[in-house]
Every structure is written in C-alpha cells, then in structure tokens.
Design a protein around this motif. Sequence first.
Motif, PDB file in Angstrom:
ATOM      1  N   GLY A  41       0.804  -1.204   0.000  1.00  0.00           N
ATOM      2  CA  GLY A  41       0.000   0.000   0.000  1.00  0.00           C
ATOM      3  C   GLY A  41       0.838   1.254   0.000  1.00  0.00           C
ATOM      4  N   MET A  43       0.469   5.546   1.447  1.00  0.00           N
ATOM      5  CA  MET A  43      -0.279   6.511   2.236  1.00  0.00           C
ATOM      6  C   MET A  43       0.140   7.913   1.829  1.00  0.00           C
ATOM      7  N   THR A  44      -0.842   8.771   1.709  1.00  0.00           N
ATOM      8  CA  THR A  44      -0.598  10.186   1.459  1.00  0.00           C
ATOM      9  C   THR A  44      -1.325  10.970   2.528  1.00  0.00           C
ATOM     10  N   ASP A  69      -4.960   9.617   3.007  1.00  0.00           N
ATOM     11  CA  ASP A  69      -5.450   8.712   1.970  1.00  0.00           C
ATOM     12  C   ASP A  69      -4.625   7.438   2.098  1.00  0.00           C
ATOM     13  N   THR A  71      -4.219   3.858   0.590  1.00  0.00           N
ATOM     14  CA  THR A  71      -4.564   2.997  -0.538  1.00  0.00           C
ATOM     15  C   THR A  71      -3.836   1.671  -0.349  1.00  0.00           C
ATOM     16  N   ARG A  72      -4.609   0.583  -0.351  1.00  0.00           N
ATOM     17  CA  ARG A  72      -4.056  -0.729  -0.017  1.00  0.00           C
ATOM     18  C   ARG A  72      -4.529  -1.817  -0.970  1.00  0.00           C
ATOM     19  N   ARG A  73      -3.630  -2.770  -1.208  1.00  0.00           N
ATOM     20  CA  ARG A  73      -3.995  -4.010  -1.876  1.00  0.00           C
ATOM     21  C   ARG A  73      -4.118  -5.042  -0.771  1.00  0.00           C
ATOM     22  N   TYR A  80     -16.336  -3.149  -0.025  1.00  0.00           N
ATOM     23  CA  TYR A  80     -16.154  -1.888   0.687  1.00  0.00           C
ATOM     24  C   TYR A  80     -17.062  -1.828   1.921  1.00  0.00           C
ATOM     25  N   GLY A 123     -14.030   7.158   0.489  1.00  0.00           N
ATOM     26  CA  GLY A 123     -13.203   6.087  -0.063  1.00  0.00           C
ATOM     27  C   GLY A 123     -13.867   5.387  -1.228  1.00  0.00           C
ATOM     28  N   LYS A 132      -9.190   2.408  -1.508  1.00  0.00           N
ATOM     29  CA  LYS A 132      -8.706   3.718  -1.080  1.00  0.00           C
ATOM     30  C   LYS A 132      -9.576   4.126   0.094  1.00  0.00           C
ATOM     31  N   ILE A 134     -10.168   6.936   3.346  1.00  0.00           N
ATOM     32  CA  ILE A 134      -9.902   8.317   3.729  1.00  0.00           C
ATOM     33  C   ILE A 134     -10.202   8.497   5.213  1.00  0.00           C
TER      34      ILE A 134
END
Length: 158
Positions: A41, A43-44, A69, A71-73, A80, A123, A132, A134
């Motif tokens: 993943g 991160m921002t 943010d 974002t991960r696999r 979701y 997200g 993703k 949030i």
Amino acid sequence: MGVDHERYENFLKFVSNASGTTNCLAHLAKVIHDHFGIMEGIMTTVHAITATQNTVDGSSGELCVSVMDLTRRLDKVAKYNDIKKVVKQASEGPLKGIPGYTEAQVCDFNSDTHFSTFYFGAGIALNDHFVKLISWYNNEFHYSNGVVYLMVHMASKE
C-alpha cells in the motif's frame, strides 16, 4: 495507543507517541490488516495551511485538520461495506475513543479527540482487493490527547 501499547513495560526509560500522521495511519492500517491482510500500500497525508499555519507542524489555533489517503492491496477479498463494518466495530468496541467513524459529510474536526476519523463516503474500492480509504485527523488536538492516553496507560502499569 491501540496498536502496540501492550508492549510497554514500566522499566522502559523512553517511549514515543510517534507522530500525528502515524497515529492516524496506525489504527486504520491495524484494523484493515487484522481482518483482511495488507499485501502492499501507499499513504498520502495532506496538512492544512492557512495564513498563520506553518507548513511544518506548529500551533496556529486555527484550521489544523489533516486528511490521510490510505490505498491498499488486500490479501483477502473484501467488499467496501465489509471494510466499513469492521472499522465501525473497532471504533465502537475494542478501540473505542481512539479511531472514529462517520458517514456524515463533515468538515470540522477541530475539537475531535479521535486519533483519526474514518469517513466512509470518501473512499472507494477499485475491486475486492484494492481500496482507497480516507481518514481525517486534527494534527494538534488529537496528538495531545494521544499523549495523555499513553501517560494514563503507563501510569496503570506502575
């Protein structure tokens, strides 16, 4: 707190509460990893800047809310809504008071004591393995509360 605080032993001379961003990231990542696994993943984080808010952490008494943010696999299949459910359960159960959860379209987190507040509506899932997420956090207020949580925990081990 809420991630590895149980590893604390009272003979330790130094401890760290990490950073505001780390505290936001750690809880959400832990909940997701514990339930679905994280293969990889990124991160921002975005910090607010105003006329009086420094670009580097510093107190302004004004808009100090940040967004992350994540974002991960994922290792396991997850809809979701499944992610929403486990994050909400964690915020109401074992981690109550540490991560927050909301479905409301809110923008004022100035006095939010949670280390972060997961906002379900922002997200998206690209598929059942790639999401993703949030989460919002008050970079000043929540961090100060986190220090207090940590000190209370440390005192309970004396």
